[in-house]
Enzyme design. Structure first.
Site, PDB file in Angstrom:
ATOM      1  N   ASP A   1      30.474  29.138  43.894  1.00 12.71           N
ATOM      2  CA  ASP A   1      31.635  28.412  44.417  1.00 12.71           C
ATOM      3  C   ASP A   1      32.422  29.320  45.354  1.00 12.71           C
ATOM      4  O   ASP A   1      33.377  28.876  45.988  1.00 12.71           O
ATOM      5  CB  ASP A   1      32.533  27.957  43.257  1.00 12.71           C
ATOM      6  CG  ASP A   1      33.694  27.092  43.749  1.00 12.71           C
ATOM      7  OD1 ASP A   1      33.422  26.094  44.448  1.00 12.71           O
ATOM      8  OD2 ASP A   1      34.858  27.424  43.460  1.00 12.71           O
TER       9      ASP A   1
ATOM     10  N   HIS B   1      34.468  26.757  47.290  1.00  8.00           N
ATOM     11  CA  HIS B   1      35.688  27.159  46.565  1.00  8.00           C
ATOM     12  C   HIS B   1      36.488  25.934  46.094  1.00  8.00           C
ATOM     13  O   HIS B   1      37.675  25.799  46.383  1.00  8.00           O
ATOM     14  CB  HIS B   1      36.571  28.063  47.436  1.00  8.00           C
ATOM     15  CG  HIS B   1      37.386  29.020  46.618  1.00  8.00           C
ATOM     16  ND1 HIS B   1      37.517  30.354  46.937  1.00  8.00           N
ATOM     17  CD2 HIS B   1      38.115  28.849  45.480  1.00  8.00           C
ATOM     18  CE1 HIS B   1      38.294  30.950  46.038  1.00  8.00           C
ATOM     19  NE2 HIS B   1      38.675  30.049  45.145  1.00  8.00           N
TER      20      HIS B   1
ATOM     21  N   GLU C   1      33.603  34.176  52.744  1.00  3.88           N
ATOM     22  CA  GLU C   1      34.033  32.771  52.800  1.00  3.88           C
ATOM     23  C   GLU C   1      35.246  32.527  53.688  1.00  3.88           C
ATOM     24  O   GLU C   1      35.463  31.411  54.154  1.00  3.88           O
ATOM     25  CB  GLU C   1      34.328  32.234  51.398  1.00  3.88           C
ATOM     26  CG  GLU C   1      35.571  32.819  50.754  1.00  3.88           C
ATOM     27  CD  GLU C   1      35.858  32.206  49.382  1.00  3.88           C
ATOM     28  OE1 GLU C   1      34.953  32.172  48.540  1.00  3.88           O
ATOM     29  OE2 GLU C   1      37.001  31.760  49.173  1.00  3.88           O
TER      30      GLU C   1
ATOM     31  N   ARG D   1      35.028  35.446  42.429  1.00  2.20           N
ATOM     32  CA  ARG D   1      35.309  35.889  43.799  1.00  2.20           C
ATOM     33  C   ARG D   1      33.982  36.329  44.412  1.00  2.20           C
ATOM     34  O   ARG D   1      33.176  36.987  43.756  1.00  2.20           O
ATOM     35  CB  ARG D   1      36.302  37.053  43.824  1.00  2.20           C
ATOM     36  CG  ARG D   1      37.753  36.645  43.590  1.00  2.20           C
ATOM     37  CD  ARG D   1      38.334  35.805  44.734  1.00  2.20           C
ATOM     38  NE  ARG D   1      39.715  35.400  44.506  1.00  2.20           N
ATOM     39  CZ  ARG D   1      40.089  34.249  43.943  1.00  2.20           C
ATOM     40  NH1 ARG D   1      39.188  33.383  43.525  1.00  2.20           N
ATOM     41  NH2 ARG D   1      41.372  33.965  43.800  1.00  2.20           N
TER      42      ARG D   1
HETATM   43  P1  NAI Z   1      42.068  36.380  33.517  1.00  2.00           P
HETATM   44  O1  NAI Z   1      42.937  37.455  34.042  1.00  2.00           O
HETATM   45  O2  NAI Z   1      42.578  35.516  32.412  1.00  2.00           O
HETATM   46  O3  NAI Z   1      40.668  37.004  33.040  1.00  2.00           O
HETATM   47  C1  NAI Z   1      39.967  37.978  33.742  1.00  2.00           C
HETATM   48  C2  NAI Z   1      39.233  38.820  32.724  1.00  2.00           C
HETATM   49  O4  NAI Z   1      38.438  39.771  33.433  1.00  2.00           O
HETATM   50  C3  NAI Z   1      40.179  39.590  31.790  1.00  2.00           C
HETATM   51  O5  NAI Z   1      39.820  39.366  30.444  1.00  2.00           O
HETATM   52  C4  NAI Z   1      39.959  41.040  32.205  1.00  2.00           C
HETATM   53  O6  NAI Z   1      40.095  41.963  31.121  1.00  2.00           O
HETATM   54  C5  NAI Z   1      38.522  40.975  32.703  1.00  2.00           C
HETATM   55  N1  NAI Z   1      38.160  42.136  33.503  1.00  2.00           N
HETATM   56  C6  NAI Z   1      38.951  42.929  34.274  1.00  2.00           C
HETATM   57  N2  NAI Z   1      38.217  43.923  34.813  1.00  2.00           N
HETATM   58  C7  NAI Z   1      36.945  43.752  34.371  1.00  2.00           C
HETATM   59  C8  NAI Z   1      35.743  44.446  34.574  1.00  2.00           C
HETATM   60  N3  NAI Z   1      35.703  45.556  35.334  1.00  2.00           N
HETATM   61  N4  NAI Z   1      34.631  43.998  33.973  1.00  2.00           N
HETATM   62  C9  NAI Z   1      34.658  42.889  33.186  1.00  2.00           C
HETATM   63  N5  NAI Z   1      35.778  42.192  32.945  1.00  2.00           N
HETATM   64  C10 NAI Z   1      36.910  42.610  33.544  1.00  2.00           C
HETATM   65  O7  NAI Z   1      41.656  35.510  34.778  1.00  2.00           O
HETATM   66  P2  NAI Z   1      41.093  34.022  34.797  1.00  2.00           P
HETATM   67  O8  NAI Z   1      42.209  33.058  34.919  1.00  2.00           O
HETATM   68  O9  NAI Z   1      40.110  33.845  33.711  1.00  2.00           O
HETATM   69  O10 NAI Z   1      40.328  34.030  36.218  1.00  2.00           O
HETATM   70  C11 NAI Z   1      39.152  34.800  36.423  1.00  2.00           C
HETATM   71  C12 NAI Z   1      38.867  34.855  37.904  1.00  2.00           C
HETATM   72  O11 NAI Z   1      38.499  33.550  38.351  1.00  2.00           O
HETATM   73  C13 NAI Z   1      40.078  35.235  38.769  1.00  2.00           C
HETATM   74  O12 NAI Z   1      40.127  36.627  38.954  1.00  2.00           O
HETATM   75  C14 NAI Z   1      39.824  34.528  40.063  1.00  2.00           C
HETATM   76  O13 NAI Z   1      39.248  35.441  40.968  1.00  2.00           O
HETATM   77  C15 NAI Z   1      38.797  33.440  39.732  1.00  2.00           C
HETATM   78  N6  NAI Z   1      39.274  32.093  40.003  1.00  2.00           N
HETATM   79  C16 NAI Z   1      38.499  31.275  40.813  1.00  2.00           C
HETATM   80  C17 NAI Z   1      38.898  29.982  41.091  1.00  2.00           C
HETATM   81  C18 NAI Z   1      38.052  29.042  41.920  1.00  2.00           C
HETATM   82  O14 NAI Z   1      38.550  27.980  42.328  1.00  2.00           O
HETATM   83  N7  NAI Z   1      36.810  29.344  42.183  1.00  2.00           N
HETATM   84  C19 NAI Z   1      40.169  29.471  40.571  1.00  2.00           C
HETATM   85  C20 NAI Z   1      40.868  30.376  39.684  1.00  2.00           C
HETATM   86  C21 NAI Z   1      40.439  31.650  39.443  1.00  2.00           C
END
Ligand code: NAI
Length: 329
Positions: free
Chosen positions: A258, A295, A263, A234
């Site tokens: 990305d 994105h 954005e 993000r």
């Molecule tokens: P997820 O929920 O599986 O993993 C997120 C991880 O971040 C978790 O392990 C969590 O414990 C950790 N986390 C939470 N707070 C934290 C902190 N303060 N410091 C470090 N780590 C922390 O989510 P997933 O599926 O891996 O997605 C990650 C991010 O990717 C999403 O939040 C979303 O914003 C972004 N995303 C971007 C996309 C794009 O098209 N550019 C598409 C899909 C997701």
């Protein structure tokens, strides 16, 4: 049930129409974002389906509640754009699609790394102009480099898996440790240690109040000179002004984005006939070691199919009061 699908693009329409053959909802596709002005278009619906830049603040939630909206189905993983506390107060259920294709996003993050490293974007243009000089295209072997992964959830783990195959040394930081990431050889360290030792840093944690501007002047100061920073998570995770300052001094050697913190006003639309008003974004575009995609990390056919099917299944589950594993509130 009628579902108003905001920010709907032609590709959303085709994947949702295909998936809806198994559900039979009435889909009201709306090209516009959800805003205080457009919220009334949801009239007559029981659910709204939103994407990343549909802002759902307390005022919009009040209006949705007044219109009789019971469900908000996010067709994305992140839910930072919805005031979930207020949604819960209005009794509006929010569901999301937590894992439509971690591979899609992880592979795009690695594509940004490889493109920046091997300067594929420059080489593509040079060869088209019959300029076969290699000057300025020098890259580095990924093998043996240290990559810091911040956030080792589904996407971060997949990045770890891919990069373990490249022979990278993997460092990780997360508030929870993942067994899968450890299995790929990742070592958990503190953030300062990750900053200090990483040649490449890639962000995969959610945008939360505590992670907003995680990458700021202070964090950048602790990083290696010439570090590569990748953000497919993000935009708000990076303080853009700090990143620009670090690009100017060479502290940041490469920046692959990305996502961008402002954005909402830019991405997903063709603005090529307008004057760019965002001066920070314009400055980013001037650096030849900055690569920005709009994105699109999620944008694969596998992901769009999964998004459409899971979104409609989520709505069916919460409407039937059966357990929905993808409930946010
Ligand atoms: P997820 O929920 O599986 O993993 C997120 C991880 O971040 C978790 O392990 C969590 O414990 C950790 N986390 C939470 N707070 C934290 C902190 N303060 N410091 C470090 N780590 C922390 O989510 P997933 O599926 O891996 O997605 C990650 C991010 O990717 C999403 O939040 C979303 O914003 C972004 N995303 C971007 C996309 C794009 O098209 N550019 C598409 C899909 C997701």
């Amino acid at each position: 049930m009628v579902i108003s699908v905001f920010s709907a693009k032609p590709y959303d329409r085709s994947f949702f129409e295909e998936a809806n053959k198994n559900f039979g909802f009435t889909l009201n596709f709306l090209e516009t974002h959800l805003t205080a002005v457009t919220v009334s278009l949801a009239q007559g619906s029981e659910a709204v389906c939103l994407f990343v830049n549909d802002r759902c603040d307390a005022e919009i939630l009040r209006r949705l509640h007044d219109l009789g909206i019971k469900f908000i189905a996010l067709r994305c993983a992140g839910y930072n754009n919805v005031d979930t506390k207020t949604a819960a107060e209005f009794g509006i259920n929010v569901v999301r699609v937590p894992a439509y294709s971690p591979n899609a996003v992880a592979e795009h993050a690695v594509a940004l790394m490889l493109t920046l490293n091997r300067k594929i974007h420059k080489a593509y243009n040079r060869v088209r102009e019959e300029n076969f000089s290699l000057s300025g295209l020098l890259g580095f072997d990924m093998h043996g480099k240290t990559v810091g992964i911040i956030g080792t959830g589904k996407i971060g783990q997949t990045v770890a898996k891919i990069l373990s195959g490249f022979g990278c040394k993997l460092l990780g930081y997360d508030v929870f440790q993942s067994k899968e990431a450890l299995d790929f050889g990742l070592e958990y360290v503190t953030l300062p240690e990750l900053y200090k030792h990483s040649d490449i840093i890639t962000l995969h944690c959610p945008l939360l109040p505590e992670t907003r501007h995680l990458i700021n002047n202070q964090a950048l100061k602790g990083m290696k000179n010439g570090v590569m920073l990748i953000n497919t998570s993000r935009g708000g995770l990076i303080d853009t002004k700090s990143a620009i300052a670090a690009l100017k001094t060479g502290k940041l050697g490469y920046l692959g984005l990305d996502v961008y913190e402002e954005e909402e006003a830019l991405f997903f639309e063709d603005a090529s006939d307008r004057i760019l008003q965002d001066d920070l974004f314009a400055r980013l575009l001037t650096f030849n070691n900055v690569l920005i995609t709009g994105h699109q990390a999620f944008f694969t056919d596998t992901a769009l199919k999964n998004i459409a099917e899971t979104t409609l299944q989520n709505i069916q589950d919460i409407a039937a009061c059966t357990h929905c594993p993808n409930t946010v509130c």
